[in-house]
Scaffold this motif. Sequence first.
Motif, PDB file in Angstrom:
ATOM      1  N   ALA A  77      -5.678  26.842  30.239  1.00 31.92           N
ATOM      2  CA  ALA A  77      -4.530  26.522  29.286  1.00 31.92           C
ATOM      3  C   ALA A  77      -3.482  27.779  29.365  1.00 31.92           C
ATOM      4  O   ALA A  77      -2.372  27.634  29.804  1.00 31.92           O
ATOM      5  CB  ALA A  77      -4.774  26.249  27.864  1.00 31.92           C
ATOM      6  N   LEU A  78      -4.276  29.141  29.443  1.00 28.96           N
ATOM      7  CA  LEU A  78      -3.169  30.363  29.529  1.00 28.96           C
ATOM      8  C   LEU A  78      -2.600  30.147  31.049  1.00 28.96           C
ATOM      9  O   LEU A  78      -1.520  30.586  31.162  1.00 28.96           O
ATOM     10  CB  LEU A  78      -3.964  31.583  29.351  1.00 28.96           C
ATOM     11  CG  LEU A  78      -4.686  31.735  27.721  1.00 28.96           C
ATOM     12  CD1 LEU A  78      -5.345  32.838  27.547  1.00 28.96           C
ATOM     13  CD2 LEU A  78      -3.386  31.299  26.570  1.00 28.96           C
ATOM     14  N   LEU A  79      -3.445  30.094  32.003  1.00 26.04           N
ATOM     15  CA  LEU A  79      -2.993  30.178  33.141  1.00 26.04           C
ATOM     16  C   LEU A  79      -1.892  29.082  33.616  1.00 26.04           C
ATOM     17  O   LEU A  79      -1.102  29.187  34.222  1.00 26.04           O
ATOM     18  CB  LEU A  79      -4.125  29.906  34.316  1.00 26.04           C
ATOM     19  CG  LEU A  79      -5.282  31.173  34.224  1.00 26.04           C
ATOM     20  CD1 LEU A  79      -6.375  30.906  35.194  1.00 26.04           C
ATOM     21  CD2 LEU A  79      -4.299  32.319  34.740  1.00 26.04           C
ATOM     22  N   LYS A  80      -2.176  27.800  33.218  1.00 24.19           N
ATOM     23  CA  LYS A  80      -1.273  26.761  33.146  1.00 24.19           C
ATOM     24  C   LYS A  80       0.137  26.981  32.684  1.00 24.19           C
ATOM     25  O   LYS A  80       1.129  26.996  33.152  1.00 24.19           O
ATOM     26  CB  LYS A  80      -1.626  25.436  32.530  1.00 24.19           C
ATOM     27  CG  LYS A  80      -0.849  24.268  32.560  1.00 24.19           C
ATOM     28  CD  LYS A  80      -1.125  23.052  31.910  1.00 24.19           C
ATOM     29  CE  LYS A  80      -0.480  21.798  31.984  1.00 24.19           C
ATOM     30  NZ  LYS A  80      -0.918  20.562  31.557  1.00 24.19           N
ATOM     31  N   ALA A  81       0.154  27.632  31.441  1.00 25.34           N
ATOM     32  CA  ALA A  81       1.238  28.155  30.928  1.00 25.34           C
ATOM     33  C   ALA A  81       2.026  29.163  31.536  1.00 25.34           C
ATOM     34  O   ALA A  81       3.273  29.303  31.734  1.00 25.34           O
ATOM     35  CB  ALA A  81       1.098  28.871  29.439  1.00 25.34           C
ATOM     36  N   GLN A  82       1.279  30.192  32.166  1.00 21.92           N
ATOM     37  CA  GLN A  82       1.867  31.045  33.072  1.00 21.92           C
ATOM     38  C   GLN A  82       2.476  30.395  34.466  1.00 21.92           C
ATOM     39  O   GLN A  82       3.685  31.027  34.867  1.00 21.92           O
ATOM     40  CB  GLN A  82       0.962  32.366  33.510  1.00 21.92           C
ATOM     41  CG  GLN A  82       1.301  33.382  34.357  1.00 21.92           C
ATOM     42  CD  GLN A  82       0.434  34.488  34.349  1.00 21.92           C
ATOM     43  OE1 GLN A  82      -0.693  34.663  33.907  1.00 21.92           O
ATOM     44  NE2 GLN A  82       0.754  35.566  35.122  1.00 21.92           N
ATOM     45  N   GLY A  83       1.731  29.419  34.922  1.00 20.61           N
ATOM     46  CA  GLY A  83       2.449  28.905  36.158  1.00 20.61           C
ATOM     47  C   GLY A  83       3.694  28.181  35.764  1.00 20.61           C
ATOM     48  O   GLY A  83       4.606  28.151  36.577  1.00 20.61           O
ATOM     49  N   GLY A 197      -9.325  23.665  30.116  1.00 22.60           N
ATOM     50  CA  GLY A 197      -8.184  23.794  29.415  1.00 22.60           C
ATOM     51  C   GLY A 197      -7.072  23.366  30.206  1.00 22.60           C
ATOM     52  O   GLY A 197      -6.146  23.303  29.599  1.00 22.60           O
ATOM     53  N   TRP A 198      -6.940  22.765  31.492  1.00 20.40           N
ATOM     54  CA  TRP A 198      -6.036  22.686  32.460  1.00 20.40           C
ATOM     55  C   TRP A 198      -5.212  21.369  31.626  1.00 20.40           C
ATOM     56  O   TRP A 198      -3.967  21.203  31.956  1.00 20.40           O
ATOM     57  CB  TRP A 198      -6.449  22.235  33.983  1.00 20.40           C
ATOM     58  CG  TRP A 198      -7.043  23.420  34.374  1.00 20.40           C
ATOM     59  CD1 TRP A 198      -8.461  23.638  34.531  1.00 20.40           C
ATOM     60  CD2 TRP A 198      -6.011  24.760  34.880  1.00 20.40           C
ATOM     61  NE1 TRP A 198      -8.575  24.823  35.124  1.00 20.40           N
ATOM     62  CE2 TRP A 198      -7.566  25.504  35.553  1.00 20.40           C
ATOM     63  CE3 TRP A 198      -5.090  25.231  35.039  1.00 20.40           C
ATOM     64  CZ2 TRP A 198      -7.064  26.576  36.102  1.00 20.40           C
ATOM     65  CZ3 TRP A 198      -4.743  26.497  35.678  1.00 20.40           C
ATOM     66  CH2 TRP A 198      -5.890  27.166  36.031  1.00 20.40           C
ATOM     67  N   ARG A 199      -5.702  20.632  30.831  1.00 18.32           N
ATOM     68  CA  ARG A 199      -5.258  19.480  30.583  1.00 18.32           C
ATOM     69  C   ARG A 199      -4.460  19.592  29.285  1.00 18.32           C
ATOM     70  O   ARG A 199      -3.640  18.726  28.752  1.00 18.32           O
ATOM     71  CB  ARG A 199      -6.216  18.164  30.201  1.00 18.32           C
ATOM     72  CG  ARG A 199      -6.728  17.834  31.363  1.00 18.32           C
ATOM     73  CD  ARG A 199      -7.706  16.638  31.408  1.00 18.32           C
ATOM     74  NE  ARG A 199      -8.608  16.252  32.480  1.00 18.32           N
ATOM     75  CZ  ARG A 199      -7.900  15.338  33.308  1.00 18.32           C
ATOM     76  NH1 ARG A 199      -6.674  14.606  33.021  1.00 18.32           N
ATOM     77  NH2 ARG A 199      -8.434  14.841  34.501  1.00 18.32           N
ATOM     78  N   GLN A 200      -4.356  20.578  28.608  1.00 13.11           N
ATOM     79  CA  GLN A 200      -3.704  21.061  27.508  1.00 13.11           C
ATOM     80  C   GLN A 200      -2.333  21.177  27.524  1.00 13.11           C
ATOM     81  O   GLN A 200      -2.042  21.530  28.763  1.00 13.11           O
ATOM     82  CB  GLN A 200      -4.050  22.221  26.819  1.00 13.11           C
ATOM     83  CG  GLN A 200      -5.689  22.200  26.106  1.00 13.11           C
ATOM     84  CD  GLN A 200      -6.132  23.451  25.429  1.00 13.11           C
ATOM     85  OE1 GLN A 200      -5.141  24.148  24.943  1.00 13.11           O
ATOM     86  NE2 GLN A 200      -7.335  23.873  25.424  1.00 13.11           N
ATOM     87  N   ASP A 201      -1.388  20.776  26.659  1.00 12.60           N
ATOM     88  CA  ASP A 201       0.000  20.936  27.071  1.00 12.60           C
ATOM     89  C   ASP A 201       0.511  22.516  27.228  1.00 12.60           C
ATOM     90  O   ASP A 201      -0.240  23.310  26.658  1.00 12.60           O
ATOM     91  CB  ASP A 201       0.763  20.245  25.739  1.00 12.60           C
ATOM     92  CG  ASP A 201       0.722  18.876  25.660  1.00 12.60           C
ATOM     93  OD1 ASP A 201       0.643  18.200  26.741  1.00 12.60           O
ATOM     94  OD2 ASP A 201       0.706  18.331  24.356  1.00 12.60           O
ATOM     95  N   VAL A 202       1.595  22.456  27.618  1.00 14.71           N
ATOM     96  CA  VAL A 202       2.002  24.184  27.881  1.00 14.71           C
ATOM     97  C   VAL A 202       2.334  24.604  26.674  1.00 14.71           C
ATOM     98  O   VAL A 202       3.238  24.119  25.919  1.00 14.71           O
ATOM     99  CB  VAL A 202       3.209  24.016  28.967  1.00 14.71           C
ATOM    100  CG1 VAL A 202       3.957  25.428  29.121  1.00 14.71           C
ATOM    101  CG2 VAL A 202       2.735  23.656  30.467  1.00 14.71           C
TER     102      VAL A 202
END
Length: 418
Positions: A77-83, A197-202
Amino acid sequence: MLARNFLQLSNIAIRGLTLVSKFLLIFFLARFLEPAELGIYGLLAATVGYSLYFLGFDFYTYSTRELLKRERHEWGALLKAQGALTLLLYVIFLPLLSLVFIKGMLPMKVVGWFFALLILEHLTQELGRLLIAVSDQLFASLVLFFRSGVWAVLITGLMFVEPDTRNLDMVFGAWTLGSMTALLLGIYRVKRMGLSGWRQDVDWSWIIKGLKVASALLIATLAIRGSFTLDRYWFQALAGLDALGAYVLFMGVCMALMSFLDAGVFAFIYPGLISAYQRRDPVGFHQGIRKLLLQTVGLCGIFSVVALVAIGPLLAWLGKPLYSDQRGLFVWILLATVFYAVSMIPHFGLYAQGRDKPIIHSHIASLIIFILATWIFAQAWPVLAVPLGLCVSFFVVLCWKTWSFFRLTPAPYRLFQS
């Protein structure tokens, strides 16, 4: 313990090969290209390096500490947000960076290479930082080897046997291919980590919180790195594009010291410093700082002696009088680099504690001091003004960070105690 020592030795060996490759590249470029072409290469490389901070916003300074504090199932989730933040920064800053060419700071003929390399370098840099943060230093070194080492060896060999390849387009093409390979390798490794955690919302609130922390550090980074970008443009204005080729050559040699320290010392020690301080482990923190001091100073000493002894024969091998005529620059550039390297000891000590203000203030002051000192020196010694300005600037940074570390660090965590 044996496995850890083997890991560190393997990491140093790979990074060492990378450094040797970069070292050979800069010398072969100096031998096969005209000094003015080497100057353009140095300007583009420095501008790409500086522009990376706008695309990354130094967000890793926040996200790294967050990753180390969270459970692994939260990392996706954290990496997705950073992306998501990265995409937003691309939309904002990539069009603005075209001003570098509109204003004539770089020739229009390298515009395509500039943007391709900028994006690839940013993505591979962030992947390397992630791998270091999760203590996968060996694979981080492999990514760096493809990003900065393999292509340098290949293009150097090609230029040696095939004179028609001795041009900047071939150099930038090989660099692009190497960075692309490193990117694919890094993506593969992250996928193999099996993060969830990739499927979590940003989480935009997390991003905003991180931007508030990182933006202050970004200002500091832009200031300190601004000296390493402004110096080339200023030196060109004072001494000309041909002399800039000599400056780029000497700076490339000296910055090999920082690359080696990043690979063999800093990458291994600073995550442990953060963890020790988070665990409230003064013994572990004290040991880490002591190791950081001994290894940094030791490597600076060894590198300086070898560089001073070897630079004369290497310049003679190049067979171009211009570089030998500018040899006086080398000692001052080396001294500035050593000041900068040693200042990283208190820097990481402060960063591990989350004490960012002294870092920020000293870096902002460093750019101001560099500009003032260089302007003053330029009145009497225009050719030496830039390296002398760097020496003054980085010496002040070293003193500032050292004093701040001993003043702000709790007594049990200090390196020396009364």
